[in-house]
Design a protein around this motif. Structure first.
Motif, PDB file in Angstrom:
ATOM      1  N   SER A  55      75.365  36.740  59.200  1.00 53.64           N
ATOM      2  CA  SER A  55      74.325  36.678  58.174  1.00 53.64           C
ATOM      3  C   SER A  55      74.433  35.400  57.354  1.00 53.64           C
ATOM      4  CB  SER A  55      74.439  37.884  57.229  1.00 53.64           C
ATOM      5  OG  SER A  55      73.443  37.868  56.239  1.00 53.64           O
ATOM      6  N   THR A  56      73.301  34.994  56.762  1.00 52.33           N
ATOM      7  CA  THR A  56      73.296  33.891  55.793  1.00 52.33           C
ATOM      8  C   THR A  56      73.091  34.418  54.381  1.00 52.33           C
ATOM      9  OG1 THR A  56      70.925  33.573  56.155  1.00 52.33           O
ATOM     10  CG2 THR A  56      72.439  32.225  57.464  1.00 52.33           C
ATOM     11  N   SER A  57      73.102  35.741  54.204  1.00 52.87           N
ATOM     12  CA  SER A  57      72.883  36.329  52.882  1.00 52.87           C
ATOM     13  C   SER A  57      74.195  36.420  52.107  1.00 52.87           C
ATOM     14  CB  SER A  57      72.272  37.730  53.022  1.00 52.87           C
ATOM     15  OG  SER A  57      72.225  38.384  51.767  1.00 52.87           O
ATOM     16  N   ASP A  58      74.151  36.026  50.847  1.00 51.40           N
ATOM     17  CA  ASP A  58      75.326  36.163  49.996  1.00 51.40           C
ATOM     18  C   ASP A  58      75.644  37.624  49.711  1.00 51.40           C
ATOM     19  OD1 ASP A  58      75.663  33.412  49.796  1.00 51.40           O
ATOM     20  OD2 ASP A  58      74.380  33.254  48.018  1.00 51.40           O
ATOM     21  N   LEU A  59      74.676  38.519  49.989  1.00 52.53           N
ATOM     22  CA  LEU A  59      74.866  39.943  49.720  1.00 52.53           C
ATOM     23  C   LEU A  59      75.332  40.715  50.948  1.00 52.53           C
ATOM     24  CD1 LEU A  59      71.614  40.558  47.613  1.00 52.53           C
ATOM     25  CD2 LEU A  59      73.912  39.979  46.779  1.00 52.53           C
ATOM     26  N   ALA A  60      75.648  40.010  52.010  1.00 51.55           N
ATOM     27  CA  ALA A  60      76.018  40.670  53.261  1.00 51.55           C
ATOM     28  C   ALA A  60      77.461  41.159  53.230  1.00 51.55           C
ATOM     29  CB  ALA A  60      75.824  39.707  54.429  1.00 51.55           C
ATOM     30  N   ALA A 127      77.740  35.032  52.917  1.00 50.58           N
ATOM     31  CA  ALA A 127      77.117  34.198  53.934  1.00 50.58           C
ATOM     32  C   ALA A 127      78.164  33.356  54.643  1.00 50.58           C
ATOM     33  CB  ALA A 127      76.075  33.292  53.278  1.00 50.58           C
ATOM     34  N   GLY A 128      77.768  32.838  55.792  1.00 48.61           N
ATOM     35  CA  GLY A 128      78.587  31.841  56.459  1.00 48.61           C
ATOM     36  C   GLY A 128      79.656  32.362  57.371  1.00 48.61           C
ATOM     37  N   GLY A 129      79.727  33.684  57.605  1.00 47.13           N
ATOM     38  CA  GLY A 129      80.686  34.190  58.580  1.00 47.13           C
ATOM     39  C   GLY A 129      80.374  33.606  59.955  1.00 47.13           C
ATOM     40  N   PRO A 130      81.397  33.213  60.710  1.00 52.96           N
ATOM     41  CA  PRO A 130      81.158  32.543  61.985  1.00 52.96           C
ATOM     42  C   PRO A 130      80.868  33.514  63.113  1.00 52.96           C
ATOM     43  CG  PRO A 130      83.501  32.768  61.642  1.00 52.96           C
ATOM     44  CD  PRO A 130      82.842  33.338  60.408  1.00 52.96           C
ATOM     45  N   ALA A 131      80.346  32.979  64.200  1.00 54.72           N
ATOM     46  CA  ALA A 131      80.322  33.744  65.453  1.00 54.72           C
ATOM     47  C   ALA A 131      81.759  33.938  65.909  1.00 54.72           C
ATOM     48  CB  ALA A 131      79.519  32.989  66.509  1.00 54.72           C
ATOM     49  N   LEU A 132      81.992  34.994  66.693  1.00 60.87           N
ATOM     50  CA  LEU A 132      83.333  35.284  67.177  1.00 60.87           C
ATOM     51  C   LEU A 132      83.346  35.313  68.697  1.00 60.87           C
ATOM     52  CD1 LEU A 132      84.471  38.138  64.753  1.00 60.87           C
ATOM     53  CD2 LEU A 132      84.833  35.680  64.528  1.00 60.87           C
ATOM     54  N   VAL A 133      84.411  34.831  69.265  1.00 53.54           N
ATOM     55  CA  VAL A 133      84.640  34.894  70.710  1.00 53.54           C
ATOM     56  C   VAL A 133      85.891  35.724  70.924  1.00 53.54           C
ATOM     57  CG1 VAL A 133      85.194  33.574  72.775  1.00 53.54           C
ATOM     58  CG2 VAL A 133      83.536  32.671  71.136  1.00 53.54           C
ATOM     59  N   GLY A 134      85.790  36.722  71.787  1.00 53.99           N
ATOM     60  CA  GLY A 134      86.905  37.628  71.977  1.00 53.99           C
ATOM     61  C   GLY A 134      87.351  37.729  73.417  1.00 53.99           C
ATOM     62  N   THR A 135      88.638  38.013  73.601  1.00 48.50           N
ATOM     63  CA  THR A 135      89.206  38.224  74.923  1.00 48.50           C
ATOM     64  C   THR A 135      90.165  39.397  74.864  1.00 48.50           C
ATOM     65  OG1 THR A 135      89.072  35.860  75.434  1.00 48.50           O
ATOM     66  CG2 THR A 135      90.514  37.193  76.813  1.00 48.50           C
ATOM     67  N   GLN A 148      79.503  44.830  65.662  1.00 48.12           N
ATOM     68  CA  GLN A 148      79.350  44.049  64.434  1.00 48.12           C
ATOM     69  C   GLN A 148      78.262  44.717  63.596  1.00 48.12           C
ATOM     70  OE1 GLN A 148      78.978  39.593  64.581  1.00 48.12           O
ATOM     71  NE2 GLN A 148      76.926  40.013  63.789  1.00 48.12           N
ATOM     72  N   THR A 149      78.633  45.227  62.411  1.00 47.47           N
ATOM     73  CA  THR A 149      77.690  45.937  61.543  1.00 47.47           C
ATOM     74  C   THR A 149      77.637  45.250  60.194  1.00 47.47           C
ATOM     75  OG1 THR A 149      78.310  48.028  62.614  1.00 47.47           O
ATOM     76  CG2 THR A 149      77.051  48.169  60.580  1.00 47.47           C
ATOM     77  N   THR A 150      76.421  44.902  59.762  1.00 49.78           N
ATOM     78  CA  THR A 150      76.230  44.181  58.499  1.00 49.78           C
ATOM     79  C   THR A 150      75.270  44.943  57.602  1.00 49.78           C
ATOM     80  OG1 THR A 150      76.569  42.053  59.607  1.00 49.78           O
ATOM     81  CG2 THR A 150      75.509  41.999  57.451  1.00 49.78           C
ATOM     82  N   GLU A 151      75.660  45.150  56.365  1.00 52.84           N
ATOM     83  CA  GLU A 151      74.779  45.728  55.354  1.00 52.84           C
ATOM     84  C   GLU A 151      74.338  44.619  54.407  1.00 52.84           C
ATOM     85  OE1 GLU A 151      75.609  49.628  53.633  1.00 52.84           O
ATOM     86  OE2 GLU A 151      77.415  49.722  54.884  1.00 52.84           O
ATOM     87  N   VAL A 152      73.011  44.468  54.259  1.00 57.98           N
ATOM     88  CA  VAL A 152      72.438  43.468  53.356  1.00 57.98           C
ATOM     89  C   VAL A 152      71.688  44.220  52.269  1.00 57.98           C
ATOM     90  CG1 VAL A 152      70.899  41.491  53.154  1.00 57.98           C
ATOM     91  CG2 VAL A 152      72.249  41.797  55.236  1.00 57.98           C
ATOM     92  N   GLY A 155      66.672  41.344  49.805  1.00 62.90           N
ATOM     93  CA  GLY A 155      66.154  40.102  50.368  1.00 62.90           C
ATOM     94  C   GLY A 155      65.642  40.279  51.786  1.00 62.90           C
ATOM     95  N   THR A 156      65.260  39.158  52.409  1.00 64.88           N
ATOM     96  CA  THR A 156      64.756  39.188  53.772  1.00 64.88           C
ATOM     97  C   THR A 156      65.810  39.779  54.711  1.00 64.88           C
ATOM     98  OG1 THR A 156      63.362  37.251  53.407  1.00 64.88           O
ATOM     99  CG2 THR A 156      63.934  37.769  55.682  1.00 64.88           C
ATOM    100  N   GLY A 157      65.388  40.767  55.496  1.00 64.00           N
ATOM    101  CA  GLY A 157      66.311  41.400  56.432  1.00 64.00           C
ATOM    102  C   GLY A 157      67.218  42.432  55.803  1.00 64.00           C
ATOM    103  N   ARG A 158      66.904  42.858  54.547  1.00 65.50           N
ATOM    104  CA  ARG A 158      67.785  43.815  53.897  1.00 65.50           C
ATOM    105  C   ARG A 158      67.849  45.120  54.700  1.00 65.50           C
ATOM    106  NH1 ARG A 158      64.356  47.107  54.208  1.00 65.50           N
ATOM    107  NH2 ARG A 158      62.522  47.437  52.869  1.00 65.50           N
TER     108      ARG A 158
END
Length: 503
Positions: A55-60, A127-135, A148-152, A155-158
């Motif tokens: 997410s790019t939301s500060d509320l994520a 905001a600003g959490g990166p993509a993750l690559v897993g093995t 990956q579960t995000t609560e916003v 705002g847009t996408g809440r």
């Protein structure tokens, strides 16, 4: 066996005489002689997954949940599973605005489970959490599943946004995206490999392909993520689009993040591969609006029969008995509150000659200012086994669909991430129906848990999990389908046979 192969074998006779030679036996013309046994089903030894930047939301508020089901025959006590950051590539065309341009240290594991059978979670805020690559390797690899579960909060996408992290690939179809003024949609491209990937992103609307060169030849550097704003790839806003991600070289993980100004938002995963028959499982019983989006990639129109598999049986939605999909053009069908109080799954079958199609539905729940959105792509069947993770004692709904014939299904609730005991339950699903089953909950559960679905007999089974959370009176929800976890692989039986040196 041809002469060339025999010559190569003869040329290695000295080595074979010392070490032996592993070959596949084959029956002779008379049907006699020893033969290799049927291919064995064995656990995979390595699995890789990609999670998009959340997410790019500060509320994520984002939670990652990692889980590997206990698998008989998995590689002993060895192995490990971990997720690491794939920083956003700075300065690339079409990059997401407002991103952090790096995120966490790429050398620090975000989630690292200790043992199969128990989920483990990790959290990040803002905001600003990166993509993750897993093995995952060894005993952690078979059926490894990450949510990956995000609560916003606003705002847009809440609302609630969820996605099951997926394998990297070279071809993806996303029907249901949009560049309308009230939507902010990105396609996230994440490269897990050591070499750069080159990607084309194509958009198809109701009149065909959108003319643009911006999406051609996008370079995604090794171990980085590239979010591309879809509205930068076309001049005219479109309500409903199909996005095609075609990887020219390398491979990427891909997912579309669809954010609405008023209807919340969610992740739109890729549709199952183009096929003549499609199943879109797990539409909630209280859906207030269902929009079906279809696309056929070839140059032949498709005619499909549309049915809804509900709890009481299979019905045909009034006025939508068949659907005509023009080649190369995105087709949209408004189905309204098609489920009418019963959970359902859409089943699309050809009326004549099968033509490959991709599809997804946008589901809206709630009313007025308290509406929220989720997406269900055409899904692959559960197959041998599939898991859904980040389940809670409250707010989890599991839907099972048997579109062809009845099936018996075992559902196992794992131990909780913070405590509890696994428990299993068996269900019978009638053919042509969708059932919201009363899934088991671990005894004494603390934290979140996984649900693992294993068909035991009968026809193919499709499954979806709905996760619900309420924030300030608005019910947020997200839906994930449960395709086969690909935890098992067919391995041909090989025997040591020195007689090939004499042939």
């Amino acid at each position: 066996m041809n002469r060339t192969t025999l010559s190569l074998i003869a040329g290695t006779a000295a080595l074979a005489a010392v070490t032996g030679f592993a070959v596949l036996g084959a029956p002779d013309a008379s049907g006699g002689g020893d033969t290799a046994g049927a291919a064995a089903r064995l656990p995979v030894e390595r699995t890789s997954l990609v999670c998009p930047a959340p997410s790019t939301s500060d509320l994520a508020e984002t939670t990652y949940t990692s889980f590997t089901p206990v698998t008989k025959g998995a590689a002993g006590s060895g192995g490990k599973a971990e997720l690491r950051a794939a920083p956003e590539a700075p300065g690339e065309a079409g990059a997401k605005t407002g991103g952090s341009g790096g995120g966490k240290d790429a050398g620090v594991p975000a989630v690292e489970p200790k043992a199969p059978g128990t989920p483990v979670t990790g959290d990040t805020s803002g905001a600003g959490g990166p993509a993750l690559v897993g093995t995952a390797e060894g005993r952690f690899a078979p059926g490894w599943t990450v949510q990956q579960t995000t609560e916003v909060a606003a705002g847009t996408g809440r609302g609630l946004q969820g996605i099951t992290c997926a394998e990297a690939d070279t071809d993806f179809w996303f029907p249901g995206a949009s560049t309308a003024s009230d939507r902010t949609d990105y396609v996230h491209l994440t490269n897990p490999d050591d070499s750069a990937a080159v990607v084309d992103v194509e958009l198809y609307g109701k009149d065909g392909a959108l003319k643009s060169t911006v999406g051609e030849g996008i370079t995604v550097r090794p171990h980085t993520s590239e979010p591309v704003l879809l509205s930068t790839l076309g001049d005219t806003p479109q309500n409903d689009l199909t996005v095609h991600v075609n990887v020219r070289s390398g491979r990427v993980g891909a997912a579309v993040q669809a954010l609405d100004d008023t209807l919340g938002g969610d992740w739109l995963p890729a549709s199952a591969d183009p096929a003549g028959t499609l199943v879109l499982p797990g539409i909630p019983k209280d859906a207030t609006a269902v929009r079906l989006v279809l696309f056929t990639p070839g140059d032949v129109d498709a005619d499909l029969r549309l049915r809804l598999a509900s709890r009481s049986g299979t019905i045909t939605p009034a006025g939508h008995e068949t659907v005509h999909v023009k080649a190369g053009m995105t087709t949209t069908i408004e189905l309204g509150d098609v489920t009418r109080g019963e959970a359902g799954s859409l089943v699309l079958t050809p009326t004549g000659q099968p033509v490959p199609v991709v599809a997804a539905v946008r589901v809206v729940r709630g009313k007025d200012a308290k509406q929220e959105t989720a997406f269900i792509p055409a899904a692959r069947p559960v197959g041998e086994r599939a898991s859904a993770v980040d389940n809670r004692a409250e707010g989890t709904t599991l839907s099972l669909t048997a579109p062809e014939g009845g099936a018996k299904v075992k559902v196992t609730a794992s131990a909780g991430s913070e405590g509890g005991t696994a428990v299993s339950k068996t269900f019978t699903v009638k053919g042509g129906t969708t059932q919201d089953v009363e899934a088991p909950v671990p005894a004494g559960v603390r934290g979140t848990y996984a649900l693992t679905v294993e068909p035991l007999s009968g026809g193919p089974v499709y499954a979806a999990r709905t996760l619900t959370a309420t924030e300030d009176g608005t019910t947020g929800f997200t839906i994930q389908t449960l395709p086969d976890d690909r935890g098992m692989v067919a391995v041909p039986v090989a025997d040591e046979d020195l007689t090939v040196l004499q042939k």
